[in-house]
Design an enzyme around this catalytic site. Structure first.
Site, PDB file in Angstrom:
ATOM      1  N   SER A  30       6.669 -12.019  -2.026  1.00 15.94           N
ATOM      2  CA  SER A  30       5.457 -12.274  -1.238  1.00 15.94           C
ATOM      3  C   SER A  30       5.414 -13.733  -0.831  1.00 15.94           C
ATOM      4  O   SER A  30       5.745 -14.609  -1.624  1.00 15.94           O
ATOM      5  CB  SER A  30       4.201 -11.939  -2.044  1.00 15.94           C
ATOM      6  OG  SER A  30       3.050 -12.338  -1.319  1.00 15.94           O
ATOM      7  N   CYS A  57     -16.786  13.745   3.531  1.00 13.18           N
ATOM      8  CA  CYS A  57     -16.614  13.860   2.081  1.00 13.18           C
ATOM      9  C   CYS A  57     -17.186  15.194   1.609  1.00 13.18           C
ATOM     10  O   CYS A  57     -18.290  15.568   2.003  1.00 13.18           O
ATOM     11  CB  CYS A  57     -17.342  12.707   1.389  1.00 13.18           C
ATOM     12  SG  CYS A  57     -17.407  12.853  -0.405  1.00 13.18           S
ATOM     13  N   CYS A 102     -14.308   7.566   0.163  1.00 19.74           N
ATOM     14  CA  CYS A 102     -15.568   7.919   0.815  1.00 19.74           C
ATOM     15  C   CYS A 102     -16.462   6.687   0.878  1.00 19.74           C
ATOM     16  O   CYS A 102     -16.733   6.060  -0.140  1.00 19.74           O
ATOM     17  CB  CYS A 102     -16.279   9.038   0.053  1.00 19.74           C
ATOM     18  SG  CYS A 102     -17.941   9.336   0.715  1.00 19.74           S
ATOM     19  N   HIS A 126      -4.639  -4.065  -2.206  1.00 20.45           N
ATOM     20  CA  HIS A 126      -5.023  -3.677  -0.843  1.00 20.45           C
ATOM     21  C   HIS A 126      -5.126  -2.162  -0.693  1.00 20.45           C
ATOM     22  O   HIS A 126      -5.066  -1.637   0.412  1.00 20.45           O
ATOM     23  CB  HIS A 126      -4.033  -4.256   0.175  1.00 20.45           C
ATOM     24  CG  HIS A 126      -4.068  -5.755   0.228  1.00 20.45           C
ATOM     25  ND1 HIS A 126      -3.125  -6.501   0.884  1.00 20.45           N
ATOM     26  CD2 HIS A 126      -4.934  -6.636  -0.313  1.00 20.45           C
ATOM     27  CE1 HIS A 126      -3.421  -7.792   0.746  1.00 20.45           C
ATOM     28  NE2 HIS A 126      -4.505  -7.893   0.021  1.00 20.45           N
ATOM     29  N   VAL A 179       0.834  -1.209   0.000  1.00 21.76           N
ATOM     30  CA  VAL A 179       0.000   0.000   0.000  1.00 21.76           C
ATOM     31  C   VAL A 179       0.870   1.262   0.000  1.00 21.76           C
ATOM     32  O   VAL A 179       0.402   2.352   0.290  1.00 21.76           O
ATOM     33  CB  VAL A 179      -0.961   0.022   1.219  1.00 21.76           C
ATOM     34  CG1 VAL A 179      -1.934  -1.141   1.147  1.00 21.76           C
ATOM     35  CG2 VAL A 179      -0.206  -0.001   2.538  1.00 21.76           C
ATOM     36  N   ASP A 180       2.159   1.098  -0.353  1.00 18.13           N
ATOM     37  CA  ASP A 180       3.105   2.216  -0.224  1.00 18.13           C
ATOM     38  C   ASP A 180       3.347   2.980  -1.525  1.00 18.13           C
ATOM     39  O   ASP A 180       4.221   3.831  -1.585  1.00 18.13           O
ATOM     40  CB  ASP A 180       4.435   1.692   0.317  1.00 18.13           C
ATOM     41  CG  ASP A 180       5.045   0.629  -0.600  1.00 18.13           C
ATOM     42  OD1 ASP A 180       4.469   0.370  -1.680  1.00 18.13           O
ATOM     43  OD2 ASP A 180       6.084   0.068  -0.236  1.00 18.13           O
ATOM     44  N   ASN A 239      11.239 -15.256  -3.852  1.00 18.02           N
ATOM     45  CA  ASN A 239      10.935 -14.830  -2.484  1.00 18.02           C
ATOM     46  C   ASN A 239      11.906 -15.481  -1.512  1.00 18.02           C
ATOM     47  O   ASN A 239      12.304 -16.625  -1.701  1.00 18.02           O
ATOM     48  CB  ASN A 239       9.500 -15.254  -2.114  1.00 18.02           C
ATOM     49  CG  ASN A 239       9.058 -14.695  -0.778  1.00 18.02           C
ATOM     50  OD1 ASN A 239       9.025 -13.479  -0.600  1.00 18.02           O
ATOM     51  ND2 ASN A 239       8.748 -15.562   0.170  1.00 18.02           N
TER      52      ASN A 239
HETATM   53 ZN    ZN Z   1     -18.747  10.951  -0.730  1.00 16.24          ZN
END
Ligand code: ZN
Length: 238
Positions: free
Chosen positions: A185, A144, A118, A110, A94-95, A210
């Site tokens: 992974s 939002c 939102c 992810h 997620v970086d 890996n």
């Molecule tokens: Zn919204």
């Protein structure tokens, strides 16, 4: 076929902790990357053959790739994509490592810690934007600005399920591919592992790069236990 082997890096693999001062890896990077066993030339040749055969590679990456990304000669995936080798890239990180590298054909499975979502209308915005709005408000997350709904970081945590549309989309990209590479992974989370099950079903060859065992070892042609940066920097994409 000849491989240019980075002996300088390979020699570092089994080095004792006390000797790390001689490493070319920036301080602070190597300390949390697990030590890999020395890569043998045969494994590299096999992996090179795997890459040479592939024309539409489906790549899935995980935390192992992010923790070592400070390695200087790491060949960015943006370059690989430009060479036309990588058909689709799926990351469990997620970086924003891959989007920063300029990768276009990318699914962040992810989510991304740099975005907010939102829960009311599904609108996505950059976290920096939200932080600017934050600055002028009382404590608490602002709603939002389109629908007044609750905002949350666009990250899937353990136990959350990945959006079904996203999963379906990635399955479609997988079917269009002729080889699958897992890089950094252990595939312990089902959200990524399911694509390896699908690849096995469709008899798409899989290679795993890996350090340490993965949940999909039994589904693969072979696994190379090494740091991604060390290996990908010597593999020729064509
Ligand atoms: Zn919204």
């Amino acid at each position: 076929m000849r491989l240019r082997l980075p002996w300088r890096h390979l020699a570092l693999c089994g080095v004792a902790p006390g000797r790390r001062a001689t490493s070319s890896v920036p301080a602070g990077v190597q300390s949390f990357v697990p030590a890999s066993s020395t890569i043998d030339a045969h494994a590299l040749e096999r992996l090179q053959a795997f890459f040479s055969r592939a024309t539409r590679l489906f790549v899935i990456t995980g935390a192992g790739l992010s923790t070592e990304s400070g390695i200087p000669d790491y060949r960015s995936d943006g370059q690989w994509e430009k060479q036309g080798k990588v058909h689709w890239l799926v990351t469990q990180n997620v970086d924003a490592l891959h989007s920063k590298a300029g990768h276009q054909g990318l699914t962040e499975l992810h989510g991304c810690a740099h975005r907010v979502l939102c829960l009311g209308c599904g609108a996505m915005s950059a976290r920096e934007e939200l932080q600017k709005r934050f600055a002028g408000l009382n404590p608490g997350v602002p709603p939002c600005k389109d629908c007044g709904g609750i905002l949350k970081q666009d990250v899937t945590f353990f136990g959350d399920t990945v959006n079904r549309g996203t999963v379906q989309f990635v399955h479609e990209r997988l079917v269009e591919s002729d080889a699958v590479l897992v890089a950094g992974s252990s595939l312990q989370v089902y959200s990524g592992y399911r694509f390896l099950l699908a690849a096995a079903d469709q008899k798409i060859p899989v290679a795993i790069l890996n350090i340490g065992p993965t949940s999909a070892d039994h589904l693969t042609e072979f696994r190379v236990s090494a740091r991604c940066g060390e290996v990908l920097s010597v593999i020729q994409p064509h």
